[in-house]
Design a protein around this motif. Structure first.
Motif, PDB file in Angstrom:
ATOM      1  N   VAL A  17       0.835  -1.198   0.000  1.00 58.29           N
ATOM      2  CA  VAL A  17       0.000   0.000   0.000  1.00 58.29           C
ATOM      3  C   VAL A  17       0.874   1.254   0.000  1.00 58.29           C
ATOM      4  O   VAL A  17       0.610   2.200  -0.745  1.00 58.29           O
ATOM      5  CB  VAL A  17      -0.976  -0.005   1.199  1.00 58.29           C
ATOM      6  N   ALA A  18       1.929   1.251   0.801  1.00 55.60           N
ATOM      7  CA  ALA A  18       2.821   2.415   0.851  1.00 55.60           C
ATOM      8  C   ALA A  18       3.509   2.637  -0.485  1.00 55.60           C
ATOM      9  O   ALA A  18       3.595   3.770  -0.967  1.00 55.60           O
ATOM     10  CB  ALA A  18       3.852   2.233   1.965  1.00 55.60           C
ATOM     11  N   THR A  19       3.970   1.568  -1.114  1.00 56.65           N
ATOM     12  CA  THR A  19       4.642   1.678  -2.409  1.00 56.65           C
ATOM     13  C   THR A  19       3.695   2.223  -3.475  1.00 56.65           C
ATOM     14  O   THR A  19       4.056   3.110  -4.249  1.00 56.65           O
ATOM     15  CB  THR A  19       5.200   0.307  -2.836  1.00 56.65           C
ATOM     16  N   LEU A  20       2.486   1.706  -3.513  1.00 55.85           N
ATOM     17  CA  LEU A  20       1.496   2.190  -4.476  1.00 55.85           C
ATOM     18  C   LEU A  20       1.108   3.638  -4.194  1.00 55.85           C
ATOM     19  O   LEU A  20       0.916   4.433  -5.117  1.00 55.85           O
ATOM     20  CB  LEU A  20       0.245   1.304  -4.460  1.00 55.85           C
ATOM     21  N   THR A  21       1.021   3.989  -2.921  1.00 56.40           N
ATOM     22  CA  THR A  21       0.671   5.358  -2.552  1.00 56.40           C
ATOM     23  C   THR A  21       1.753   6.330  -2.992  1.00 56.40           C
ATOM     24  O   THR A  21       1.456   7.407  -3.525  1.00 56.40           O
ATOM     25  CB  THR A  21       0.431   5.459  -1.029  1.00 56.40           C
ATOM     26  N   VAL A  22       3.007   5.962  -2.809  1.00 52.60           N
ATOM     27  CA  VAL A  22       4.121   6.809  -3.254  1.00 52.60           C
ATOM     28  C   VAL A  22       4.080   6.970  -4.768  1.00 52.60           C
ATOM     29  O   VAL A  22       4.236   8.074  -5.299  1.00 52.60           O
ATOM     30  CB  VAL A  22       5.476   6.235  -2.791  1.00 52.60           C
ATOM     31  N   ALA A  23       3.839   5.877  -5.486  1.00 57.38           N
ATOM     32  CA  ALA A  23       3.770   5.941  -6.946  1.00 57.38           C
ATOM     33  C   ALA A  23       2.615   6.834  -7.401  1.00 57.38           C
ATOM     34  O   ALA A  23       2.770   7.647  -8.319  1.00 57.38           O
ATOM     35  CB  ALA A  23       3.621   4.541  -7.531  1.00 57.38           C
ATOM     36  N   CYS A  24       1.472   6.702  -6.750  1.00 62.02           N
ATOM     37  CA  CYS A  24       0.321   7.537  -7.106  1.00 62.02           C
ATOM     38  C   CYS A  24       0.585   8.997  -6.780  1.00 62.02           C
ATOM     39  O   CYS A  24       0.227   9.889  -7.550  1.00 62.02           O
ATOM     40  CB  CYS A  24      -0.933   7.060  -6.371  1.00 62.02           C
ATOM     41  N   ASN A  25       1.215   9.260  -5.651  1.00 61.62           N
ATOM     42  CA  ASN A  25       1.547  10.632  -5.276  1.00 61.62           C
ATOM     43  C   ASN A  25       2.449  11.265  -6.330  1.00 61.62           C
ATOM     44  O   ASN A  25       2.188  12.376  -6.791  1.00 61.62           O
ATOM     45  CB  ASN A  25       2.236  10.658  -3.914  1.00 61.62           C
ATOM     46  N   THR A  26       3.460  10.551  -6.742  1.00 61.69           N
ATOM     47  CA  THR A  26       4.376  11.050  -7.759  1.00 61.69           C
ATOM     48  C   THR A  26       3.631  11.318  -9.060  1.00 61.69           C
ATOM     49  O   THR A  26       3.783  12.382  -9.667  1.00 61.69           O
ATOM     50  CB  THR A  26       5.522  10.047  -7.993  1.00 61.69           C
ATOM     51  N   PHE A  27       2.807  10.383  -9.476  1.00 64.34           N
ATOM     52  CA  PHE A  27       2.060  10.519 -10.729  1.00 64.34           C
ATOM     53  C   PHE A  27       1.133  11.737 -10.683  1.00 64.34           C
ATOM     54  O   PHE A  27       1.121  12.560 -11.578  1.00 64.34           O
ATOM     55  CB  PHE A  27       1.262   9.259 -11.031  1.00 64.34           C
ATOM     56  N   PHE A  28       0.332  11.824  -9.619  1.00 65.70           N
ATOM     57  CA  PHE A  28      -0.662  12.881  -9.542  1.00 65.70           C
ATOM     58  C   PHE A  28      -0.043  14.263  -9.347  1.00 65.70           C
ATOM     59  O   PHE A  28      -0.521  15.242  -9.887  1.00 65.70           O
ATOM     60  CB  PHE A  28      -1.714  12.596  -8.467  1.00 65.70           C
ATOM     61  N   TRP A  29       1.024  14.360  -8.575  1.00 67.29           N
ATOM     62  CA  TRP A  29       1.646  15.668  -8.357  1.00 67.29           C
ATOM     63  C   TRP A  29       2.440  16.122  -9.573  1.00 67.29           C
ATOM     64  O   TRP A  29       2.525  17.313  -9.852  1.00 67.29           O
ATOM     65  CB  TRP A  29       2.523  15.655  -7.100  1.00 67.29           C
ATOM     66  N   GLU A  30       3.021  15.182 -10.306  1.00 59.62           N
ATOM     67  CA  GLU A  30       3.756  15.554 -11.520  1.00 59.62           C
ATOM     68  C   GLU A  30       2.814  15.931 -12.659  1.00 59.62           C
ATOM     69  O   GLU A  30       3.175  16.680 -13.541  1.00 59.62           O
ATOM     70  CB  GLU A  30       4.676  14.429 -11.949  1.00 59.62           C
ATOM     71  N   ASN A  31       1.590  15.376 -12.648  1.00 56.18           N
ATOM     72  CA  ASN A  31       0.624  15.639 -13.718  1.00 56.18           C
ATOM     73  C   ASN A  31      -0.440  16.651 -13.328  1.00 56.18           C
ATOM     74  O   ASN A  31      -1.425  16.813 -14.048  1.00 56.18           O
ATOM     75  CB  ASN A  31      -0.036  14.330 -14.150  1.00 56.18           C
ATOM     76  N   ALA A  32      -0.248  17.298 -12.203  1.00 54.55           N
ATOM     77  CA  ALA A  32      -1.238  18.287 -11.739  1.00 54.55           C
ATOM     78  C   ALA A  32      -1.079  19.623 -12.445  1.00 54.55           C
ATOM     79  O   ALA A  32      -0.094  20.002 -12.947  1.00 54.55           O
ATOM     80  CB  ALA A  32      -1.098  18.496 -10.237  1.00 54.55           C
TER      81      ALA A  32
END
Length: 94
Positions: free
Chosen positions: A79-94
């Protein structure tokens, strides 16, 4: 009243225990239980993988102690690994 983070932690615990213990140890996820959890709770993630062996690979990566099951601590790593990946994706594409 619980904070958002406390609520998220409670949800994480409840999701894990909803799927664990249907077969064998009630504090661990078997491969079948992990697959059911991933399909039900992270279906979009699995669909994006396009890899028939994705659950097997996830199980091998998570099962640090090699007992063929995923305990809560090992699950939290996913869950932590997926959350970090999602955070990176969403913040870079915001």
């Amino acid at each position: 009243m619980a904070s958002q983070l406390e609520g998220a932690m409670e949800t994480l615990i409840n999701v894990f225990h909803h799927y664990s213990g249907k077969e064998g140890d009630k504090y661990k996820l078997s491969k079948k239980e992990l697959k059911e959890l991933l399909q039900s709770e992270l279906g979009c993630f699995l669909e994006a993988q396009k890899d028939a062996g994705a659950v097997e690979k996830i199980m091998q990566d998570l099962d640090e102690n090699g007992d063929g099951e995923v305990d809560f601590q090992e699950f939290v790593v996913l869950v932590a690994t997926l959350t970090v990946a999602c955070n990176t994706f969403f913040w870079e594409n915001a």
